[in-house]
Design a protein around this motif. Structure first.
Motif, PDB file in Angstrom:
ATOM      1  N   GLY A  91       1.139 -14.257  -1.620  1.00 29.97           N
ATOM      2  CA  GLY A  91       0.443 -13.022  -1.309  1.00 29.97           C
ATOM      3  C   GLY A  91      -0.648 -12.663  -2.302  1.00 29.97           C
ATOM      4  O   GLY A  91      -1.171 -11.544  -2.278  1.00 29.97           O
ATOM      5  N   PHE A  92      -1.027 -13.618  -3.152  1.00 31.16           N
ATOM      6  CA  PHE A  92      -2.061 -13.378  -4.165  1.00 31.16           C
ATOM      7  C   PHE A  92      -3.370 -14.107  -3.845  1.00 31.16           C
ATOM      8  O   PHE A  92      -4.281 -14.123  -4.663  1.00 31.16           O
ATOM      9  N   ASN A  93      -3.433 -14.760  -2.699  1.00 32.65           N
ATOM     10  CA  ASN A  93      -4.626 -15.516  -2.288  1.00 32.65           C
ATOM     11  C   ASN A  93      -4.945 -16.679  -3.228  1.00 32.65           C
ATOM     12  O   ASN A  93      -6.105 -17.035  -3.395  1.00 32.65           O
ATOM     13  N   ASN A  94      -3.910 -17.252  -3.821  1.00 35.41           N
ATOM     14  CA  ASN A  94      -4.076 -18.484  -4.592  1.00 35.41           C
ATOM     15  C   ASN A  94      -3.937 -19.649  -3.618  1.00 35.41           C
ATOM     16  O   ASN A  94      -2.884 -19.833  -3.001  1.00 35.41           O
ATOM     17  N   ILE A  95      -5.007 -20.427  -3.454  1.00 37.16           N
ATOM     18  CA  ILE A  95      -5.016 -21.489  -2.445  1.00 37.16           C
ATOM     19  C   ILE A  95      -3.854 -22.460  -2.633  1.00 37.16           C
ATOM     20  O   ILE A  95      -3.190 -22.851  -1.671  1.00 37.16           O
ATOM     21  N   GLY A  96      -3.576 -22.846  -3.881  1.00 33.80           N
ATOM     22  CA  GLY A  96      -2.504 -23.799  -4.123  1.00 33.80           C
ATOM     23  C   GLY A  96      -1.153 -23.265  -3.697  1.00 33.80           C
ATOM     24  O   GLY A  96      -0.383 -23.940  -2.991  1.00 33.80           O
ATOM     25  N   ASP A  97      -0.829 -22.036  -4.091  1.00 35.99           N
ATOM     26  CA  ASP A  97       0.467 -21.464  -3.740  1.00 35.99           C
ATOM     27  C   ASP A  97       0.572 -21.172  -2.244  1.00 35.99           C
ATOM     28  O   ASP A  97       1.643 -21.345  -1.649  1.00 35.99           O
ATOM     29  N   GLU A  98      -0.517 -20.729  -1.628  1.00 32.21           N
ATOM     30  CA  GLU A  98      -0.477 -20.494  -0.185  1.00 32.21           C
ATOM     31  C   GLU A  98      -0.321 -21.808   0.578  1.00 32.21           C
ATOM     32  O   GLU A  98       0.327 -21.853   1.633  1.00 32.21           O
ATOM     33  N   SER A  99      -0.876 -22.894   0.041  1.00 32.05           N
ATOM     34  CA  SER A  99      -0.676 -24.211   0.665  1.00 32.05           C
ATOM     35  C   SER A  99       0.784 -24.630   0.558  1.00 32.05           C
ATOM     36  O   SER A  99       1.345 -25.216   1.496  1.00 32.05           O
ATOM     37  N   ILE A 100       1.398 -24.350  -0.582  1.00 37.43           N
ATOM     38  CA  ILE A 100       2.823 -24.638  -0.739  1.00 37.43           C
ATOM     39  C   ILE A 100       3.620 -23.890   0.317  1.00 37.43           C
ATOM     40  O   ILE A 100       4.472 -24.467   1.010  1.00 37.43           O
ATOM     41  N   LEU A 101       3.353 -22.597   0.452  1.00 31.73           N
ATOM     42  CA  LEU A 101       4.107 -21.792   1.412  1.00 31.73           C
ATOM     43  C   LEU A 101       3.930 -22.319   2.838  1.00 31.73           C
ATOM     44  O   LEU A 101       4.892 -22.417   3.603  1.00 31.73           O
ATOM     45  N   ARG A 102       2.706 -22.661   3.204  1.00 34.03           N
ATOM     46  CA  ARG A 102       2.456 -23.197   4.548  1.00 34.03           C
ATOM     47  C   ARG A 102       3.267 -24.465   4.793  1.00 34.03           C
ATOM     48  O   ARG A 102       3.914 -24.608   5.849  1.00 34.03           O
TER      49      ARG A 102
END
Length: 367
Positions: A11-22
């Motif tokens: 939820g912080f708009n960090n591309i790497g972490d959002e890719s992990i979540l996806r």
């Protein structure tokens, strides 16, 4: 039905972490079709809409308590959550969530994380205490396993796979080409294009000066275009704009916030990616883009080692002269680098299925 609660830096708009979540959500749904997922997020409404999950506020104690009570398993998901290099507050937050779930009789699982560094004595003891009571631990590299063994976590609990972002789906190049054109950095077929994913937390001024020298050398030696790519937009865009401004038109800079698929496609349009951020290098490997890694953390070296790519320098060691040698070598061996990275990725991706297999086993035993 399994009810899985995912915690992480979401939820912080960090591309790497959002890719992990996806990738975690997609693969849980693929391998465990009867699953309901809730995510602890900084932006619950945005996360719920984007991923089609339930979401709760990650820093609200009542939301946390309600979410843990109704879950069957707390999945501590991906990234470098258990480390105290950022602050002790971060590692204690994630350990608190795990311990709360354990006290409430829930299963706990570490999903392909990079562990460490953990320097504080209290943090090391608490990590060992909580993780020794986990139902399953999967780490993304051997160094993370070695640290847990050093802390006293039982070896039988620990499995080594890879970073979950390796399973992200590679898009085509057209999306990236359109974005580059819209942002004033058009991809020109008659020129090399080099992407730069620098990291701006605690910026090293000497390092940034050397980056500027390298960009100017690439233009002079190869006639190359350079594009500064903010990977964690809120942190990186300011420093990328500053470097571009100091170069007075000699480098392009992406200013808008882009989604994971868009950033993947952009990196796929590069001839070479020079990356400090770990997930920029992972994206390059996924897209078949030769990369030069600059290490600021052992996790960068671990990933590059897993695809048989050397780490020629750290942020502190980076100089124009060393970069020139690394870039010439990369240009001479581009096809070999692509082929080797691709073969290594295939092997690493098959190992990642172990996460869902272990989760299924743990939940079946709990019935």
């Amino acid at each position: 039905m399994y009810n899985i609660l995912i915690s992480g830096y979401y939820g912080f708009n960090n591309i790497g972490d959002e890719s992990i979540l996806r990738t975690v959500i997609d693969n849980l749904r693929e391998k465990l079709p009867d699953v309901e997922i809730t995510v602890l997020s900084q932006s619950p409404a945005q996360t719920a809409e984007k991923y089609g999950v339930k979401a709760a506020r990650r820093m609200n104690l009542w939301d946390i308590l309600r979410s843990v009570r109704r879950c069957d398993m707390l999945l501590s998901g991906g990234g470098s959550l258990l480390q105290d290099a950022t602050s002790s507050r971060s590692i204690l937050y994630y350990l608190f969530l795990l311990r709360l779930a354990q006290l409430l009789g829930k299963r706990t699982f570490i999903y392909s994380q990079g562990i460490g560094p953990i320097s504080g004595g209290r943090n090391r003891r608490y990590t060992a205490y909580v993780l020794s009571r986990a139902d399953g631990i999967v780490v993304r590299d051997g160094k993370s396993r070695d640290l847990l063994l050093e802390l006293g976590v039982p070896g039988g609990l620990i499995h080594v796979t890879a970073d979950p972002v390796l399973r992200v789906r590679a898009p085509g190049p057209e999306l990236g080409r359109n974005i580059l054109a819209e942002e004033g950095c058009p991809r020109r077929e008659d020129r090399l294009t080099v992407g730069w994913a620098v990291k701006s937390r605690k910026p090293n001024k000497d390092f940034l000066r050397e980056v500027e020298k390298c960009i100017l050398w690439l233009r002079e030696e190869y006639g190359a275009d350079s594009v500064l790519i903010p990977f964690f937009h809120d942190e990186d865009v300011g420093i990328c704009q500053t470097v571009a401004a100091r170069l007075d038109g000699q480098a392009g800079c992406l200013r808008k916030k882009h989604l994971s698929e868009e950033t993947l496609s952009i990196i796929g349009c590069m001839d070479v990616l020079v990356g400090v951020r770990l997930h920029s290098l992972i994206y390059a490997a996924v897209m078949g883009t030769p990369m030069i890694g600059i290490s600021y953390d052992p996790k960068v070296e671990s990933f590059l080692s897993s695809i048989r790519r050397p780490t020629p320098f750290t942020v502190e060691e980076f100089t124009l002269e060393k970069f020139q040698d690394a870039f010439r070598d990369t240009m001479a061996r581009r096809e070999e680098i692509r082929e080797t990275a691709g073969q290594c990725l295939e092997h690493l991706i098959t190992k990642l299925d172990q996460n869902e297999e272990l989760i299924r086993e743990i939940m079946e035993r709990a019935k």
